[in-house]
Design a protein around this motif. Structure first.
Motif, PDB file in Angstrom:
ATOM      1  N   ASP A  51       0.847  -1.221  -0.059  1.00  0.00           N
ATOM      2  CA  ASP A  51      -0.175  -0.028   0.118  1.00  0.00           C
ATOM      3  C   ASP A  51       0.771   1.345  -0.173  1.00  0.00           C
ATOM      4  OD1 ASP A  51      -2.640  -0.756  -0.160  1.00  0.00           O
ATOM      5  OD2 ASP A  51      -2.706  -1.135   1.836  1.00  0.00           O
ATOM      6  N   ALA A  52       1.991   1.204   0.904  1.00  0.00           N
ATOM      7  CA  ALA A  52       2.805   2.473   0.965  1.00  0.00           C
ATOM      8  C   ALA A  52       3.511   2.777  -0.186  1.00  0.00           C
ATOM      9  CB  ALA A  52       3.832   2.327   2.014  1.00  0.00           C
ATOM     10  N   VAL A  53       4.099   1.538  -0.806  1.00  0.00           N
ATOM     11  CA  VAL A  53       4.890   1.282  -2.337  1.00  0.00           C
ATOM     12  C   VAL A  53       4.076   2.253  -3.274  1.00  0.00           C
ATOM     13  CG1 VAL A  53       5.966   0.311  -3.891  1.00  0.00           C
ATOM     14  CG2 VAL A  53       6.313  -0.659  -1.603  1.00  0.00           C
ATOM     15  N   MET A  54       2.954   1.721  -3.551  1.00  0.00           N
ATOM     16  CA  MET A  54       1.965   2.324  -4.383  1.00  0.00           C
ATOM     17  C   MET A  54       1.439   3.908  -4.180  1.00  0.00           C
ATOM     18  SD  MET A  54       2.177   0.449  -7.250  1.00  0.00           S
ATOM     19  CE  MET A  54       0.973   1.521  -8.132  1.00  0.00           C
ATOM     20  N   PHE A  55       1.405   4.103  -2.828  1.00  0.00           N
ATOM     21  CA  PHE A  55       0.877   5.501  -2.391  1.00  0.00           C
ATOM     22  C   PHE A  55       2.063   6.341  -3.145  1.00  0.00           C
ATOM     23  CE2 PHE A  55       1.012   9.032   0.491  1.00  0.00           C
ATOM     24  CZ  PHE A  55      -0.260   9.283   0.564  1.00  0.00           C
ATOM     25  N   HIS A  56       3.174   6.174  -2.587  1.00  0.00           N
ATOM     26  CA  HIS A  56       4.392   6.907  -3.181  1.00  0.00           C
ATOM     27  C   HIS A  56       4.407   7.026  -4.731  1.00  0.00           C
ATOM     28  CE1 HIS A  56       5.671   8.244   1.027  1.00  0.00           C
ATOM     29  NE2 HIS A  56       5.327   6.977   1.240  1.00  0.00           N
ATOM     30  N   ILE A  57       4.371   5.942  -5.373  1.00  0.00           N
ATOM     31  CA  ILE A  57       4.344   5.736  -6.795  1.00  0.00           C
ATOM     32  C   ILE A  57       3.436   6.873  -7.312  1.00  0.00           C
ATOM     33  CG2 ILE A  57       4.339   4.309  -8.762  1.00  0.00           C
ATOM     34  CD1 ILE A  57       5.720   2.164  -7.203  1.00  0.00           C
ATOM     35  N   LYS A  58       2.317   6.411  -6.954  1.00  0.00           N
ATOM     36  CA  LYS A  58       1.044   7.176  -7.662  1.00  0.00           C
ATOM     37  C   LYS A  58       1.071   8.749  -7.372  1.00  0.00           C
ATOM     38  CE  LYS A  58      -2.168   3.251  -8.301  1.00  0.00           C
ATOM     39  NZ  LYS A  58      -3.489   3.043  -8.019  1.00  0.00           N
ATOM     40  N   LEU A  59       1.756   9.171  -6.149  1.00  0.00           N
ATOM     41  CA  LEU A  59       1.817  10.516  -5.571  1.00  0.00           C
ATOM     42  C   LEU A  59       2.804  11.234  -6.813  1.00  0.00           C
ATOM     43  CD1 LEU A  59       0.603  12.179  -3.219  1.00  0.00           C
ATOM     44  CD2 LEU A  59       3.018  11.482  -2.174  1.00  0.00           C
ATOM     45  N   ASP A  60       4.031  10.316  -7.300  1.00  0.00           N
ATOM     46  CA  ASP A  60       4.882  11.046  -7.956  1.00  0.00           C
ATOM     47  C   ASP A  60       4.639  10.833  -9.549  1.00  0.00           C
ATOM     48  OD1 ASP A  60       6.251  11.959  -5.928  1.00  0.00           O
ATOM     49  OD2 ASP A  60       8.230  11.119  -6.380  1.00  0.00           O
ATOM     50  N   ILE A  61       4.041   9.801  -9.938  1.00  0.00           N
ATOM     51  CA  ILE A  61       3.824   9.490 -11.142  1.00  0.00           C
ATOM     52  C   ILE A  61       2.518   9.170 -11.752  1.00  0.00           C
ATOM     53  CG2 ILE A  61       4.712   8.003 -13.279  1.00  0.00           C
ATOM     54  CD1 ILE A  61       6.704   6.605 -11.413  1.00  0.00           C
ATOM     55  N   LYS A  62       1.864   9.830 -12.441  1.00  0.00           N
ATOM     56  CA  LYS A  62       0.390   9.917 -12.759  1.00  0.00           C
ATOM     57  C   LYS A  62      -0.249   8.828 -13.884  1.00  0.00           C
ATOM     58  CE  LYS A  62       0.265  13.100  -9.477  1.00  0.00           C
ATOM     59  NZ  LYS A  62      -0.102  12.693  -8.097  1.00  0.00           N
ATOM     60  N   LYS A  63       0.653   8.875 -14.980  1.00  0.00           N
ATOM     61  CA  LYS A  63       0.128   8.125 -16.072  1.00  0.00           C
ATOM     62  C   LYS A  63       0.204   6.589 -15.694  1.00  0.00           C
ATOM     63  CE  LYS A  63       0.660  11.363 -19.553  1.00  0.00           C
ATOM     64  NZ  LYS A  63       1.667  11.707 -20.887  1.00  0.00           N
ATOM     65  N   ILE A 116      -1.076  -1.685  -9.686  1.00  0.00           N
ATOM     66  CA  ILE A 116      -1.640  -0.527 -10.271  1.00  0.00           C
ATOM     67  C   ILE A 116      -3.242  -0.642  -9.895  1.00  0.00           C
ATOM     68  CG2 ILE A 116      -2.491   1.128 -12.056  1.00  0.00           C
ATOM     69  CD1 ILE A 116       0.309   0.234 -13.359  1.00  0.00           C
ATOM     70  N   ASP A 117      -3.737  -1.765 -10.242  1.00  0.00           N
ATOM     71  CA  ASP A 117      -5.247  -1.823 -10.044  1.00  0.00           C
ATOM     72  C   ASP A 117      -5.688  -2.035  -8.489  1.00  0.00           C
ATOM     73  OD1 ASP A 117      -5.593  -1.410 -12.765  1.00  0.00           O
ATOM     74  OD2 ASP A 117      -5.599  -3.716 -13.273  1.00  0.00           O
ATOM     75  N   ASN A 118      -4.850  -2.549  -7.935  1.00  0.00           N
ATOM     76  CA  ASN A 118      -5.277  -2.837  -6.540  1.00  0.00           C
ATOM     77  C   ASN A 118      -4.493  -2.025  -5.291  1.00  0.00           C
ATOM     78  OD1 ASN A 118      -7.131  -5.556  -6.740  1.00  0.00           O
ATOM     79  ND2 ASN A 118      -5.342  -5.819  -8.344  1.00  0.00           N
ATOM     80  N   TYR A 119      -3.569  -1.503  -5.539  1.00  0.00           N
ATOM     81  CA  TYR A 119      -3.077  -0.558  -4.310  1.00  0.00           C
ATOM     82  C   TYR A 119      -2.828   0.754  -4.754  1.00  0.00           C
ATOM     83  CZ  TYR A 119      -1.555  -5.177  -2.778  1.00  0.00           C
ATOM     84  OH  TYR A 119      -1.466  -6.619  -2.346  1.00  0.00           O
ATOM     85  N   PRO A 120      -2.839   1.803  -3.973  1.00  0.00           N
ATOM     86  CA  PRO A 120      -3.165   1.407  -2.215  1.00  0.00           C
ATOM     87  C   PRO A 120      -4.764   1.321  -2.065  1.00  0.00           C
ATOM     88  CG  PRO A 120      -2.691   3.866  -2.676  1.00  0.00           C
ATOM     89  CD  PRO A 120      -2.743   3.198  -3.920  1.00  0.00           C
TER      90      PRO A 120
END
Length: 259
Positions: A51-63, A116-120
């Motif tokens: 959850d934390a990994v994808m939270f930060h990834i989606k915070l920095d990368i949008k597409k 991408i589909d399931n986290y966070p």
């Protein structure tokens, strides 16, 4: 019959290879928690929860495509400079081992798509935002500034969180200068804090003992002067930091700067 068994075996293998849930369990669960952690669990984890990994990834990368490309690249060639997590978290957990040669690129793509589909999880995002709100309030309460404003961030803390991020792009020369500013600021503020602590303890003791307020007026004035000194040190820190960073770096760290 043999052909039928072979076909069924191959079909099962293909289905397994294409199952993101199974692949992520087989290749990621030994380090990353796949369910949402509670706040008390976070300090004890050996790696960030998914959850934390994808939270930060989606915070920095949008597409979505860019996120997928990032995950595939990072898992094969991990490096601190590529990380989207705060630098202090990278220092705590270290850089993940490379999965290159251990997991096929196609399986990494499948894992990335599943992530991408399931986290966070929505619940996790709500928890993190609440923690961040509490951290901001705590930072304001404990700030040495006499007048606290959320738009006046503690630059040193924010810089350390992003110190090694490639997106920030600090040069070695910049890092050396910023470390000098940090050292000078901390030295000045800590000296003031020690003096303030002693004076405030004496003021409290006098009031508990029933002394007249006038008896501590001079100490109150000294506390105010010392806190003003600490404020000046922080203002100088902000000014010096701004002079070292580029406009692009400031925009990356503080997107609200021009508000």
């Amino acid at each position: 019959m043999k052909r039928m068994l072979l076909l069924l075996s191959l079909t099962g293998t293909i289905l397994f290879a294409g199952n993101g849930a199974e692949l992520i369990k087989a290749n990621c669960a030994s380090c990353h928690m796949l369910t949402s952690p509670t706040p008390d669990m976070i300090p004890t984890l050996k790696a960030p929860a998914m959850d934390a990994v994808m939270f930060h990834i989606k915070l920095d990368i949008k597409k979505k495509k860019d996120i997928k490309d990032f995950i595939v690249d990072y898992t094969q060639d991990p490096a601190a400079a590529k990380s989207v997590c705060e630098s202090n978290k990278v220092q705590k957990f270290g850089v993940m081992p490379s999965l290159k040669g251990k997991v096929s690129e196609q399986d990494l793509v499948t894992i990335a798509e599943y992530m991408i589909d399931n986290y966070p999880a929505e619940k996790f995002v709500g928890m993190i935002k609440e923690i961040q709100r509490n951290d901001k309030i705590s930072a304001l309460i404990n700030s040495p500034f006499l007048i606290n404003q959320s738009r006046l961030p503690h630059m040193t803390k924010v810089l350390l969180q992003n110190w090694d991020k490639a997106l920030l792009g600090l040069s070695e020369a910049q890092k050396e200068k910023l470390l000098v500013v940090r050292k000078e600021t901390m030295s000045a503020v800590m000296k003031v804090k020690k003096q303030v602590k002693v004076l405030e303890a004496e003021i409290i003791e006098a009031m508990v003992d029933g002394e007249e307020p006038k008896s501590v007026y001079a100490k109150v004035d000294n506390v105010a002067k010392l806190k003003a000194e600490a404020t000046r040190a922080h203002l100088n820190c902000i000014s010096d930091t701004i002079s070292i960073l580029t406009d692009e770096q400031l925009e990356f760290l503080f997107p609200f700067w021009d508000m």
